[in-house]
Scaffold this motif. Sequence first.
Motif, PDB file in Angstrom:
ATOM      1  N   HIS A  99       5.844-105.628  28.375  1.00 57.26           N
ATOM      2  CA  HIS A  99       5.379-105.634  29.678  1.00 57.26           C
ATOM      3  C   HIS A  99       5.343-104.409  30.325  1.00 57.26           C
ATOM      4  CE1 HIS A  99       6.263-110.185  30.445  1.00 57.26           C
ATOM      5  NE2 HIS A  99       6.588-110.028  29.198  1.00 57.26           N
ATOM      6  N   PRO A 100       4.146-103.860  30.330  1.00 56.41           N
ATOM      7  CA  PRO A 100       3.940-102.536  30.834  1.00 56.41           C
ATOM      8  C   PRO A 100       4.627-102.201  32.238  1.00 56.41           C
ATOM      9  CG  PRO A 100       1.738-103.498  30.221  1.00 56.41           C
ATOM     10  CD  PRO A 100       2.751-104.463  30.477  1.00 56.41           C
ATOM     11  N   THR A 105      -1.061 -96.696  34.901  1.00 56.73           N
ATOM     12  CA  THR A 105      -2.130 -96.226  36.099  1.00 56.73           C
ATOM     13  C   THR A 105      -2.679 -95.347  36.029  1.00 56.73           C
ATOM     14  OG1 THR A 105      -1.922 -96.757  38.383  1.00 56.73           O
ATOM     15  CG2 THR A 105      -0.410 -95.322  37.441  1.00 56.73           C
ATOM     16  N   SER A 106      -3.662 -95.066  36.949  1.00 56.43           N
ATOM     17  CA  SER A 106      -4.382 -93.710  37.064  1.00 56.43           C
ATOM     18  C   SER A 106      -3.684 -92.753  37.780  1.00 56.43           C
ATOM     19  CB  SER A 106      -5.825 -93.847  37.646  1.00 56.43           C
ATOM     20  OG  SER A 106      -6.353 -95.200  37.078  1.00 56.43           O
ATOM     21  N   VAL A 107      -2.962 -92.949  38.759  1.00 59.01           N
ATOM     22  CA  VAL A 107      -2.208 -92.189  39.643  1.00 59.01           C
ATOM     23  C   VAL A 107      -0.808 -92.540  40.023  1.00 59.01           C
ATOM     24  CG1 VAL A 107      -2.303 -90.764  41.857  1.00 59.01           C
ATOM     25  CG2 VAL A 107      -4.404 -91.325  40.753  1.00 59.01           C
ATOM     26  N   LEU A 108      -0.020 -91.825  39.429  1.00 56.09           N
ATOM     27  CA  LEU A 108       1.529 -92.190  39.514  1.00 56.09           C
ATOM     28  C   LEU A 108       2.231 -91.346  40.480  1.00 56.09           C
ATOM     29  CD1 LEU A 108       3.971 -94.188  38.723  1.00 56.09           C
ATOM     30  CD2 LEU A 108       4.275 -92.379  36.727  1.00 56.09           C
ATOM     31  N   LEU A 109       2.844 -91.904  41.704  1.00 52.52           N
ATOM     32  CA  LEU A 109       3.548 -91.172  42.404  1.00 52.52           C
ATOM     33  C   LEU A 109       4.905 -91.529  42.214  1.00 52.52           C
ATOM     34  CD1 LEU A 109       3.653 -89.171  45.067  1.00 52.52           C
ATOM     35  CD2 LEU A 109       3.980 -91.429  46.382  1.00 52.52           C
ATOM     36  N   ALA A 110       5.695 -90.506  41.674  1.00 57.11           N
ATOM     37  CA  ALA A 110       7.200 -90.315  41.258  1.00 57.11           C
ATOM     38  C   ALA A 110       7.853 -89.807  42.332  1.00 57.11           C
ATOM     39  CB  ALA A 110       7.275 -89.608  39.930  1.00 57.11           C
ATOM     40  N   ASP A 111       8.353 -90.747  43.235  1.00 51.41           N
ATOM     41  CA  ASP A 111       8.777 -90.375  44.610  1.00 51.41           C
ATOM     42  C   ASP A 111      10.353 -89.837  44.386  1.00 51.41           C
ATOM     43  OD1 ASP A 111       8.463 -89.465  47.218  1.00 51.41           O
ATOM     44  OD2 ASP A 111       8.434 -91.496  48.054  1.00 51.41           O
ATOM     45  N   GLU A 112      10.597 -88.447  44.688  1.00 51.93           N
ATOM     46  CA  GLU A 112      12.032 -88.061  44.701  1.00 51.93           C
ATOM     47  C   GLU A 112      12.631 -88.164  43.237  1.00 51.93           C
ATOM     48  OE1 GLU A 112      14.230 -88.105  48.797  1.00 51.93           O
ATOM     49  OE2 GLU A 112      13.775 -90.319  48.211  1.00 51.93           O
ATOM     50  N   GLU A 130       1.962 -86.690  26.452  1.00 47.85           N
ATOM     51  CA  GLU A 130       1.208 -87.169  25.179  1.00 47.85           C
ATOM     52  C   GLU A 130       0.104 -88.502  25.896  1.00 47.85           C
ATOM     53  OE1 GLU A 130       1.542 -86.038  22.597  1.00 47.85           O
ATOM     54  OE2 GLU A 130       3.103 -84.957  22.517  1.00 47.85           O
ATOM     55  N   GLY A 131       0.503 -88.854  26.963  1.00 46.21           N
ATOM     56  CA  GLY A 131      -0.549 -89.845  27.545  1.00 46.21           C
ATOM     57  C   GLY A 131      -0.256 -91.288  26.903  1.00 46.21           C
ATOM     58  N   HIS A 132       1.106 -91.382  26.560  1.00 44.85           N
ATOM     59  CA  HIS A 132       1.453 -92.644  25.994  1.00 44.85           C
ATOM     60  C   HIS A 132       2.937 -92.837  26.101  1.00 44.85           C
ATOM     61  CE1 HIS A 132       1.441 -90.586  21.906  1.00 44.85           C
ATOM     62  NE2 HIS A 132       2.804 -90.811  22.033  1.00 44.85           N
ATOM     63  N   VAL A 133       3.532 -94.213  25.890  1.00 45.66           N
ATOM     64  CA  VAL A 133       4.840 -94.366  25.691  1.00 45.66           C
ATOM     65  C   VAL A 133       5.161 -95.016  24.282  1.00 45.66           C
ATOM     66  CG1 VAL A 133       5.226 -94.575  28.257  1.00 45.66           C
ATOM     67  CG2 VAL A 133       4.601 -96.487  26.896  1.00 45.66           C
ATOM     68  N   THR A 134       6.159 -94.809  24.165  1.00 42.88           N
ATOM     69  CA  THR A 134       6.655 -95.599  22.769  1.00 42.88           C
ATOM     70  C   THR A 134       7.977 -96.175  23.025  1.00 42.88           C
ATOM     71  OG1 THR A 134       6.182 -93.652  21.285  1.00 42.88           O
ATOM     72  CG2 THR A 134       7.638 -95.111  20.442  1.00 42.88           C
ATOM     73  N   VAL A 135       7.886 -97.836  22.973  1.00 45.56           N
ATOM     74  CA  VAL A 135       8.563 -98.564  23.248  1.00 45.56           C
ATOM     75  C   VAL A 135       8.848 -99.593  21.688  1.00 45.56           C
ATOM     76  CG1 VAL A 135       9.412-100.827  24.474  1.00 45.56           C
ATOM     77  CG2 VAL A 135       8.137 -98.833  25.753  1.00 45.56           C
ATOM     78  N   HIS A 140       1.905 -97.351  23.026  1.00 46.20           N
ATOM     79  CA  HIS A 140       1.004 -97.870  23.997  1.00 46.20           C
ATOM     80  C   HIS A 140       0.417 -96.847  24.844  1.00 46.20           C
ATOM     81  CE1 HIS A 140       2.978-101.735  23.076  1.00 46.20           C
ATOM     82  NE2 HIS A 140       4.260-100.982  23.161  1.00 46.20           N
ATOM     83  N   PRO A 141      -0.911 -96.493  24.929  1.00 47.13           N
ATOM     84  CA  PRO A 141      -1.502 -95.400  25.540  1.00 47.13           C
ATOM     85  C   PRO A 141      -1.683 -95.939  26.973  1.00 47.13           C
ATOM     86  CG  PRO A 141      -2.775 -96.059  23.552  1.00 47.13           C
ATOM     87  CD  PRO A 141      -1.790 -96.955  23.786  1.00 47.13           C
TER      88      PRO A 141
END
Length: 317
Positions: A99-100, A105-112, A130-135, A140-141
Amino acid sequence: MTPEQSAWFAETFAGLVGNVSRAVLGADRPVRLVLTAMIAEGHVLLEDAPGTGKTSLAKAIAASVQGTHQRIQFTPDLLPSDVTGVTIWDQGARTFQFHPGPVFTSVLLADEINRASPKTQSALLEVMEEGHVTVDRDTHPVGRPFVVIATQNPVEQAGTYRLPEAQLDRFLVRTSLGYPDRTATVEILSGARDRTRELDAVVTTAGVVEMAELAQTVHVDGSVLDYVARLIEGTREDPQTSLGASVRGGLALVRAARVQAAAAGRAYVIPDDVKDLAVPVLAHRLVLDPEADFLGATTTQVVERVLSATPPPVARA
């Protein structure tokens, strides 16, 4: 890059700046820097007080490139899986399903971002680099384009975790929207509507990827590369710094300068591109000497002093 491609790049970049500026009033310079970072495939650190339009900026950029937008409010109890996603057992299919998380997303706002624990902050590092996550050992790109706009409040520091230098070094630029001038403030107050809903797309996400690839072909002369090297060496040798700019900082400056040159319709970088971007690209990577910090020196002052002391290359006759 052909003359036709240069003209298209410059026209499209100007269109993006103008479109985003319809929703984020009075912030042309920061808007240009954030778009430069996105096309250079880097990320942005915004240091601003609350209520300056950071969320509107992220939504406006996503709307302008036909992309998606997600926002994460970083809090002390936020877990890494809340950022990257999680694998859950599907009883019906009798298999694990990924479950991503909101980073897809294209634009991620990481607030505070500095309100979350260092472990959760580090969950962003792989995807930023790297443009991907490893779970669970699966990669997963997140796709392209992808830009993180991370914010931190420079005033209220209670309950926050200071971002370590290694993490700061992964942001291409640091900037601030600031408060709009009175004219822009009056225009904002005249209507409470969400201006981002009125924006039409200027380019597709595929077009942004094409711009990123075109920017990589912009020529950087050896003398300009030597200028960048002398600048980062100057930050290391400055008596007020205990840690100067890294090689990653120099690479980031070259990448950003390539985008700025292309945005000006040029297929080559000039020293003025480097000088214009040196402070937002390098200043947040420096660590001041404790005594200089106590006396009120800033990293911005250090970069400006190094710029003044480092002569740019002279054009060949």
